[in-house]
Write a protein that holds these residues in place. Structure first.
Motif, PDB file in Angstrom:
ATOM      1  N   PHE B 131       0.854  -1.357   0.061  1.00 17.64           N
ATOM      2  CA  PHE B 131       0.025   0.291   0.103  1.00 17.64           C
ATOM      3  C   PHE B 131       0.929   1.296  -0.111  1.00 17.64           C
ATOM      4  O   PHE B 131       0.104   2.402   0.000  1.00 17.64           O
ATOM      5  CB  PHE B 131      -0.958  -0.022   1.090  1.00 17.64           C
ATOM      6  CG  PHE B 131      -2.049  -1.031   1.245  1.00 17.64           C
ATOM      7  CD1 PHE B 131      -3.289  -0.688   0.317  1.00 17.64           C
ATOM      8  CD2 PHE B 131      -1.955  -2.152   1.801  1.00 17.64           C
ATOM      9  CE1 PHE B 131      -4.207  -1.775   0.236  1.00 17.64           C
ATOM     10  CE2 PHE B 131      -2.980  -3.064   1.913  1.00 17.64           C
ATOM     11  CZ  PHE B 131      -4.279  -2.772   1.075  1.00 17.64           C
ATOM     12  N   THR B 135      -1.517   7.357   1.644  1.00 18.27           N
ATOM     13  CA  THR B 135      -2.426   7.292   0.729  1.00 18.27           C
ATOM     14  C   THR B 135      -2.670   8.500   0.038  1.00 18.27           C
ATOM     15  O   THR B 135      -2.971   8.925  -0.918  1.00 18.27           O
ATOM     16  CB  THR B 135      -3.846   7.173   1.388  1.00 18.27           C
ATOM     17  OG1 THR B 135      -4.252   7.747   2.281  1.00 18.27           O
ATOM     18  CG2 THR B 135      -3.918   5.573   1.967  1.00 18.27           C
ATOM     19  N   GLY B 142      -9.861   9.382  -1.242  1.00 19.39           N
ATOM     20  CA  GLY B 142      -9.273   7.929  -1.838  1.00 19.39           C
ATOM     21  C   GLY B 142      -8.376   7.481  -0.730  1.00 19.39           C
ATOM     22  O   GLY B 142      -7.401   6.609  -0.915  1.00 19.39           O
ATOM     23  N   THR B 144      -9.061   5.247   2.095  1.00 16.97           N
ATOM     24  CA  THR B 144      -9.641   4.289   2.629  1.00 16.97           C
ATOM     25  C   THR B 144      -9.283   2.800   1.819  1.00 16.97           C
ATOM     26  O   THR B 144      -9.828   2.578   0.810  1.00 16.97           O
ATOM     27  CB  THR B 144     -11.342   4.034   2.972  1.00 16.97           C
ATOM     28  OG1 THR B 144     -11.447   5.291   3.548  1.00 16.97           O
ATOM     29  CG2 THR B 144     -11.512   2.864   3.769  1.00 16.97           C
ATOM     30  N   THR B 145      -8.310   1.943   2.432  1.00 22.30           N
ATOM     31  CA  THR B 145      -8.006   0.935   1.836  1.00 22.30           C
ATOM     32  C   THR B 145      -8.605  -0.094   2.429  1.00 22.30           C
ATOM     33  O   THR B 145      -9.163  -0.018   3.557  1.00 22.30           O
ATOM     34  CB  THR B 145      -6.397   0.752   1.639  1.00 22.30           C
ATOM     35  OG1 THR B 145      -5.894   0.569   3.036  1.00 22.30           O
ATOM     36  CG2 THR B 145      -5.569   1.960   1.042  1.00 22.30           C
ATOM     37  N   THR B 146      -8.600  -1.481   1.895  1.00 18.53           N
ATOM     38  CA  THR B 146      -8.961  -2.413   2.566  1.00 18.53           C
ATOM     39  C   THR B 146      -8.299  -2.796   3.996  1.00 18.53           C
ATOM     40  O   THR B 146      -9.120  -3.105   5.106  1.00 18.53           O
ATOM     41  CB  THR B 146      -8.942  -3.872   1.952  1.00 18.53           C
ATOM     42  OG1 THR B 146      -7.292  -3.750   1.449  1.00 18.53           O
ATOM     43  CG2 THR B 146      -9.690  -3.896   0.562  1.00 18.53           C
ATOM     44  N   ALA B 149     -10.164  -0.662   6.343  1.00 21.26           N
ATOM     45  CA  ALA B 149     -11.646  -0.992   6.932  1.00 21.26           C
ATOM     46  C   ALA B 149     -11.496  -2.222   7.854  1.00 21.26           C
ATOM     47  O   ALA B 149     -12.206  -2.371   8.764  1.00 21.26           O
ATOM     48  CB  ALA B 149     -12.331  -1.644   5.760  1.00 21.26           C
ATOM     49  N   SER B 342      -5.129   9.935   5.859  1.00 24.25           N
ATOM     50  CA  SER B 342      -5.579   8.542   6.522  1.00 24.25           C
ATOM     51  C   SER B 342      -4.368   7.845   6.840  1.00 24.25           C
ATOM     52  O   SER B 342      -3.214   8.293   6.604  1.00 24.25           O
ATOM     53  CB  SER B 342      -6.367   7.616   5.573  1.00 24.25           C
ATOM     54  OG  SER B 342      -5.329   7.223   4.486  1.00 24.25           O
ATOM     55  N   ILE B 343      -4.445   7.340   8.183  1.00 22.94           N
ATOM     56  CA  ILE B 343      -3.382   6.715   8.599  1.00 22.94           C
ATOM     57  C   ILE B 343      -2.372   5.915   7.894  1.00 22.94           C
ATOM     58  O   ILE B 343      -3.001   5.241   6.853  1.00 22.94           O
ATOM     59  CB  ILE B 343      -3.598   5.914   9.926  1.00 22.94           C
ATOM     60  CG1 ILE B 343      -2.654   5.237  10.746  1.00 22.94           C
ATOM     61  CG2 ILE B 343      -4.751   4.668   9.553  1.00 22.94           C
ATOM     62  CD1 ILE B 343      -3.015   4.640  12.035  1.00 22.94           C
ATOM     63  N   SER B 344      -1.224   6.131   7.976  1.00 23.75           N
ATOM     64  CA  SER B 344      -0.366   5.269   6.918  1.00 23.75           C
ATOM     65  C   SER B 344      -0.276   3.795   6.945  1.00 23.75           C
ATOM     66  O   SER B 344      -0.420   3.309   8.107  1.00 23.75           O
ATOM     67  CB  SER B 344       1.176   6.075   7.502  1.00 23.75           C
ATOM     68  OG  SER B 344       2.171   4.960   6.679  1.00 23.75           O
TER      69      SER B 344
END
Lengths: 579, 489
Positions: B131, B135, B142, B144-146, B149, B342-344
């Protein structure tokens, strides 16, 4: 006292035509007291008498020069201008009209003189003769003192009883913690299944990503990944402490030095989050009473900083220099103490909420004319503007020393996270103990500091990244110039291409919905991932919402052509369906 | 409450008085010299006003070397402290290449996840490759990666709430969420020693703020009753809502929150409870689930649970956990979620892996061992310090233990002397503590071995004698007395 009151009353009714005291009037000035002057001076009636207009008039007209009262109701009035001194001898009861009044008066006087003649009233105390008038005055003082010592009237306080408080507490029903959620608050953003590079995978499909501010395409760059990996192995993930307490890792200092060297400033300071940079730096320098003039389009991080600083905030119209000048002029003229308080102008280099670029050259002229300090957020211009990516100062050819405080987030072009602030050594050192987001928060994970260092290295080695980005922006502009229904409001050099509805539906909510529909359809049918600029309920930015396209140097020509093509087909169809 | 001995208070005041007087004297000379040189302000007001940075210039700079010591390794049980030197009486410090290997009693590395971990680090690096490090986008856009979640879900399950949301920074979590939950017409009742992020969040919200005595449920009740009866100031309308904000472990006191009592009071008066578990999550409780687990409070009774991952989990960021509706609402309104990057991903992966280790999902019992170790270590260290006669604050089971220093001169003395013997401690003075109550703070980690702790105790005891901070008589007497009493019984 009564006598004196009546006396002054008589003087008040003094026949003004004659401008002379007559025995009839003065007859009331009867006092058993021995020294009229003294009594006048001591009694409140003197005040009334002296200040009553007629009495003062008498003095002014020099009708009489002195009034002396002798014993046994002999009033000696010395009238200037008269040939001789008139000696008025008067006794009460000789005025027929006032006979009944004087009877009452006489009774009162009798009573009073009875009091004076009381044995103790004429005593000698320590050789001082206590006369009757002293006794009365003493009494008077006691009364006055008593009255003064009484508190002014207040309704009696009856605090609530415990039972009443219990009832109130039982009665009180709080609002729910959060309001009932409307339906549109139920949808979730798409989940990325791979890195958020120029291309990413959403629901198994590869899409063109215009949602990440990865301007230089450094996300996933090998050099960054390598430095991160070695940093992760050496330092672990987190720093486990604030900067003051062993959370300072050598890479933090290296990163600070690298940024300062790149920008040509004396020093810089790292923050662990982009958003916290502004809302910590602003309150560190501006306190209650200071003035901040700020563009109305600034993002929430700055807005929050302004709020927390408790300074006087004045907004100027978005990117409108005439408005800024008016306000600066007004403040300088109105505030007489303006010289003694700190004055700031706060701007963003590239506005996140509109894609506009601030006209720095004009702002510098204004700032120097009116002696304001300038705080500029370079989050979206650092690494992007200027031929070597040194930001808006390079873009306008302004020396960076002219800007007092420069802040930027590292989560955009540097493809890391966190933020930094740079400026003079004094500005930076002050923040190291006064900036709450720096002092009271854990420091930036060291691997992100390494990533930032590598990103600057890469940027310095590859200035063509900036040229590529410029070309890409131009490409998108060319492809979207004929777009129906949406208008580009951003600056042609801004890496954020901001599309606004040509005709707003009238409400923010329905505008947002419309734009969301466009974005949804783009993602679902055309594999183009774009985002709508969303607004928090706390955000006070008055600018219209729109679709924000983050252009990256990593996008290929084909990508951008595809984006333009999709937008050109989706936007009209969604807008038409709507109608 | 800390009761400061009379004589100590007097000497402390005297010390500060002296420092202040000399500071003013030096300022006076500076002003005279400045008048000589022409002013370079050119019509600007000075950027740092006189007394605003007096403290920094005249007090802090003298002992600057005790703070912000750079390290050149992971903040594990032992770490490399970079030596610094100064040529201008501590005004500026320069790094050298020399390194001193020190025992780390300062980092919030409660569970020992700070250093490279056999389970977590490979996974973090893997996620970095998948990832990337960032982000470059906020969660709603954009970002929010899996992975994000998964993390949200995992955290919710771990803390025992229906839903959770993770943010990129702990400080921002507090300061951006409180304004979303409450606004004008609301009341925030805040513990008097709450962290600066809570104070900032509360100020940013526009709600009325009242403070109750530190960790005193009876005073909280008194204030609640008063406030509900009185209503809003001036208008006397009833409050819209009341949120009581407390911390799980107070980082400067080492005290555990009296949560059961506070929750009972809040329930009685229908106030919402906001619990900040920055230091307690992961560090206390049988399975590391924080003060709720330790003190037996049902998480359903705590409306908003907040915590950070910087401490026990050795990562960064913060979370908020609550009802599903609350989290959904935050996703649409919270500025940190809407605007913050978003958090790294590697940091997110570190948290995920650390939680898995704690829960034993990695297939080993390392998590349980870590939790047992930190508890043992903390209680051992605390009781030993107390036996030596130090004034140690805080409760049992808490890995944070402040040792009172009081006098300002003892701050650098304690820190420098400990460092000389290769023990790195944190010393805290004003403004992080009240002026009189300077202290040294020890943070115990699960990665400390018994030998480490024994060595630390030896050094601290020596330095304590040297600096004179053993305010109580040493323990053997006490034990003796207790023995006698037992015998008598």
């Amino acid at each position: 006292m009564v006598a004196l009151f009546l006396g002054s009353h008589a003087l008040y009714n003094f026949d003004q035509r004659k401008r002379k005291p007559t025995p009839t009037h003065l007859a009331f000035v009867y006092s058993p007291l021995q020294n009229f002057q003294l009594e006048l001076f001591l009694s409140p009636v003197f005040v009334i008498a002296y200040f009553s207009p007629v009495h003062r008039g008498l003095y002014n007209q020099r009708c009489y020069s002195s009034v002396t009262l002798f014993e046994d109701s002999v009033l000696h009035v010395n009238v200037e201008g008269a040939d001789t001194e008139a000696l008025y001898v008067c006794t009460p009861g000789k005025v027929p009209i006032m006979e009944s009044v004087t009877d009452v008066l006489q009774a009162a006087i009798d009573w009073a003189s009875l009091a004076f003649e009381a044995p103790f009233a004429r005593a000698d105390v320590f050789g001082v003769h206590i006369g009757g008038h002293l006794f009365v005055e003493g009494l008077l003082f006691v009364v006055i003192f008593y009255l003064l010592s009484q508190k002014s009237y207040k309704p009696p306080k009856r605090p609530l009883t415990d039972k009443e408080i219990d009832e109130l507490c039982d009665e009180w029903t709080p609002e729910p913690l959060i309001p009932v959620l409307p339906e549109e608050m139920q949808c979730e953003p798409p989940q990325l299944e791979s890195a958020a590079g120029p291309h990413t995978i959403i629901s198994g499909k590869e899409v063109v990503n215009l949602a990440s501010a990865n301007y230089l395409g450094l996300l996933g760059h090998k050099k960054l990944l390598d430095s991160c990996t070695s940093s992760l192995e050496k330092y672990g993930v987190g720093s486990c402490g604030p900067r003051g307490f062993y959370g300072t890792i050598d890479v933090h200092l290296d990163c600070e030095a690298r940024i300062a060297k790149f920008l040509g400033t004396p020093d810089s300071i790292l923050y662990s989050y982009g958003l916290s940079t502004n809302f910590s730096a602003i309150p560190a320098f501006s306190k209650k009473g200071d003035i901040i003039v700020v563009d109305e389009g600034v993002h929430w991080g700055i807005q929050n900083g302004l709020h927390l600083s408790r300074s006087t905030i004045v907004y100027f119209k978005h990117n409108d220099m005439a408005s800024l000048q008016r306000i600066l002029e007004k403040i300088t003229v109105e505030k007489k103490r303006a010289k003694e308080i700190r004055r700031y102008i706060v701007i963003e280099a590239v506005y996140q909420n509109s894609g506009q670029i601030a006209p720095l050259d004009e702002i510098i002229i204004l700032k120097e004319k009116y002696r304001f300090r300038l705080l500029m957020d370079e989050s979206n211009s650092f690494g992007v503007l200027g031929h070597s990516g040194r930001g808006l100062t390079e873009y306008y050819g302004v020396p960076i020393e002219k800007i007092d405080i420069v802040t930027a987030a590292m989560g955009h072009s540097l493809a890391a996270e966190g933020g930094f602030c740079t400026g003079s050594a004094r500005v930076i050192d002050h923040q190291r103990l006064s900036s709450s987001g720096y002092v009271f928060s854990a420091s930036l994970p060291p691997y992100l500091a390494s990533a930032a260092i590598s990103a600057i290295d890469v940027l310095e080695e590859n200035p063509n990244l900036i040229t590529k980005l410029k070309e890409n922006v131009a490409l998108l502009w060319a492809g979207l110039s004929g777009l129906h229904g949406l208008k580009i409001v951003s600056n042609p050099h801004s890496p954020i291409v901001f599309l606004k509805l040509k005709d707003s539906t009238g409400s923010l909510k329905s505008d947002l919905q419309l734009l969301e529909d466009i974005a949804d359809q783009l993602l679902r049918e055309h594999n183009v991932f774009v985002v709508v600029s969303k607004r928090s309920t706390l955000d006070k930015c008055p600018l219209p919402v729109g679709i924000r396209l983050f252009v990256s140097a990593g996008h290929s020509q084909a990508d951008l052509e595809k984006v333009c093509e999709s937008l050109n087909s989706v936007v009209p169809s969604v807008l038409n369906n709507r109608r | 409450m800390i009761t400061i001995p009379y004589l100590t208070a007097l000497t402390t005041y005297f010390s500060y008085g002296l420092l202040f007087a000399f500071g003013q004297l030096r300022d006076l000379f500076r002003r005279i010299i400045d008048r000589w040189n022409s002013s370079n302000l050119q019509g600007y007001a000075p950027i740092c006003l006189g007394l605003e940075d007096f403290y920094i210039r005249r007090l802090y700079l003298r002992i600057q070397d005790c703070f912000g010591r750079p390290i050149a390794s992971a903040p594990d049980a032992w770490f490399d402290v970079v030596e610094r030197y100064s040529n201008d009486h501590n005004k500026t410090l320069k790094r050298t290449d020399k390194i001193r290997r020190c025992l780390n009693l300062g980092s919030y590395n409660y569970l020992g996840f700070a250093a490279a971990d056999e389970y977590c680090t490979p996974r973090a690096i893997e996620s970095l490759k998948k990832f990337s490090a960032s982000t470059c986008s906020s969660r709603v856009d954009g970002g929010t990666t899996t992975l994000h979640a998964e993390l949200d879900e995992c955290v919710a399950k771990f803390v025992g709430k229906p839903a959770a949301l993770v943010f990129g920074m702990g400080y921002v979590t507090n300061s951006a969420i409180i304004p979303v939950l409450i606004g004008k017409g609301g009341l925030i009742l805040s513990d008097s020693l709450n962290h600066s992020s809570i104070v900032n969040g509360a100020r940013g919200s526009g709600a009325t703020i009242r403070v109750f005595q530190h960790n005193t449920p009876s005073h909280l009740e008194k204030v609640l009753r008063e406030q509900i009866a009185e209503g809003q100031p001036r208008t006397h309308r009833p409050w819209k809502k009341i949120i009581v904000v407390v911390e799980g472990i107070y980082s400067m006191e080492g005290e555990l929150c009296k949560l059961p009592e506070i929750v009972a009071v809040c329930k009685k008066y229908k106030a919402y409870v906001y619990l900040d578990e920055a230091h307690s999550i992961g560090a206390v409780g049988k399975t590391g689930r924080g003060v709720c687990e330790l003190l037996g409070v049902d998480t359903a009774d705590v409306d908003i649970m907040m915590g950070t991952f910087t401490k026990s989990f050795g990562s960064c960021g913060g979370y908020i956990a609550g009802s599903k509706q609350l989290i959904q609402y935050l996703k649409y309104t919270c500025p940190a979620h809407l605007y913050g990057t978003s958090i790294s991903p590697p940091a997110a992966q570190q948290i995920l892996s650390a939680i898995k280790v704690l829960l034993g999902e990695d297939g080993s019992s390392r998590g349980a061992q870590k939790l047992a170790r930190i508890r043992e270590n903390s209680n051992f260290f605390r009781s030993e310090l107390q036996k030596m006669g130090f004034e140690v604050l805080g409760d049992n089971d808490s890995p944070v233990m402040p040792i009172m220093l009081y006098n300002p001169s003892k701050i650098p003395a304690f820190s420098r002397e400990c460092l000389k013997q290769n023990v790195a401690v944190v010393v805290v003075g004003f403004p992080a503590t009240p002026l009189l109550l300077s202290r040294a703070r020890i943070c115990i980690s699960a990665s400390h071995t018994r030998e480490d702790l024994a060595r630390a105790l030896e050094v601290i005891s020596q330095v304590g004698d040297l600096v004179g901070i053993k305010y109580f008589p040493a323990a053997p007497k006490k034990e003796h007395q207790e023995d006698k009493m037992v015998k008598l019984d």
